[in-house]
Design an enzyme around this catalytic site. Structure first.
Site, mmCIF file in Angstrom:
data_model
loop_
_atom_site.group_PDB
_atom_site.id
_atom_site.type_symbol
_atom_site.label_atom_id
_atom_site.label_comp_id
_atom_site.label_asym_id
_atom_site.label_seq_id
_atom_site.Cartn_x
_atom_site.Cartn_y
_atom_site.Cartn_z
ATOM 1 N N CYS A 146 7.049 -0.838 -9.774
ATOM 2 C CA CYS A 146 7.488 -1.236 -8.343
ATOM 3 C C CYS A 146 8.982 -2.388 -8.937
ATOM 4 C CB CYS A 146 6.580 -2.883 -7.966
ATOM 5 S SG CYS A 146 5.032 -1.618 -6.909
ATOM 6 N N CYS A 192 -3.928 -0.192 -2.716
ATOM 7 C CA CYS A 192 -4.666 0.006 -2.913
ATOM 8 C C CYS A 192 -4.296 0.831 -4.537
ATOM 9 C CB CYS A 192 -4.339 1.804 -2.125
ATOM 10 S SG CYS A 192 -2.624 1.792 -2.030
ATOM 11 N N CYS A 211 0.786 -0.792 0.203
ATOM 12 C CA CYS A 211 -0.044 -0.053 0.235
ATOM 13 C C CYS A 211 1.032 1.358 -0.152
ATOM 14 C CB CYS A 211 -1.027 0.115 1.740
ATOM 15 S SG CYS A 211 -2.413 0.793 0.860
#
Length: 277
Positions: A205, A197, A121
């Site tokens: 990432c 989220c 998140c």
């Protein structure tokens, strides 16, 4: 008009259009509003619209309207067609060069070899911490859950700690963690990575070792809930219930009978569960 492979490659050759397409791939199979795309990539609305138009004309994304919002999704058949055209005839089916995607089954999680699961998140103060605690409790020792934030908060929200303690969870080791902690040498190798989220799902990432399976399990942020104290507590309770339902469905999957493609579809479907306890 037939779309040529050069049209698709040209559409992706622009770094901003490529960034937009990669965002939609990260969010697949979800449809993302144009405004959210523009905000996530810090594009002006008209600039994002122009990029989306080029990608749509190239057959790489699809568009539909929901209410007043234009929604966009990555077009996987269009992407696969591009790769098929690009690789067609290049290797005469030599598997060492153009190997087909693996369709092997996943190993079965056991107490001696549990699956490592990371929940991501933005702040790692509420939803991802709830998911971490729930999976470690529901996983029966066959799953090890972790959580992290792209911009972690100083610590867990007091509402999260209080809720978990009231339900009998041990919260002594619960803390907010930076995503970099799990991308460093020596970090546990993940089998699954779930974003909970939308903001975190829209961000780039790290390239995780071992190619873990990923999915987006987005849900409303209880931290942003307003109203009375009782209404705010209810928002955290609803987030907990929704995550618990999803996680119970996840641990119950028949991993020994699912190939990777089927398993990907199943974990994507779990992310669409919207009913909480």
């Amino acid at each position: 008009m037939e779309i040529e492979i050069t049209d698709k490659l040209s559409a992706l050759a622009h770094p901003n259009r490529l960034a937009l397409f990669r965002l939609l791939m990260r969010r697949y199979p979800d449809a993302v509003p144009a405004g959210e795309i523009a905000a996530a990539l810090a594009f002006k609305a008209n600039t994002a619209s122009a990029y989306l138009s080029v990608l749509k004309q190239a057959g790489l994304i699809s568009q539909h309207r929901t209410g007043t919002s234009l929604m966009y999704t990555a077009d996987l058949p269009g992407l696969r067609g591009m790769f098929d055209d690009l690789l067609s005839g290049c290797c005469q089916n030599r598997p060492g060069i153009c190997s087909p995607a693996s369709n092997e089954t996943m190993p079965v999680p056991t107490a001696s070899r549990p699956f490592n699961v990371l929940f991501i998140c933005t702040g790692n103060s509420a939803r991802s911490l709830l998911a971490e605690a729930i999976l470690n409790h529901e996983g029966g020792g066959k799953f090890r859950a972790f959580s992290a934030g792209t911009r972690p908060s100083p610590g867990p929200r007091p509402e999260v700690t209080a809720l978990l303690q009231a339900k009998g969870y041990d919260t002594a080791g619960l803390r907010s963690k930076d995503l970099d902690e799990f991308a460093s040498p020596g970090a546990p190798q993940m089998d699954f990575v779930f974003t909970v989220c939308d903001h975190a799902a829209n961000e780039e990432c790290p390239a995780w070792p071992g190619q873990p399976m990923s999915a987006h399990w987005g849900l409303a942020d209880p931290v942003k809930s307003t109203g009375t104290d009782a209404e705010r507590r209810l928002a955290f309770q609803q987030a907990y219930g929704l995550l618990r339902n999803r996680i119970k469905a996840f641990v119950a999957l028949p991993f020994d009978t699912l190939d990777r493609l089927s398993l990907q579809h199943r974990v994507d479907d779990i992310g669409r569960v919207t009913i909480s306890d």
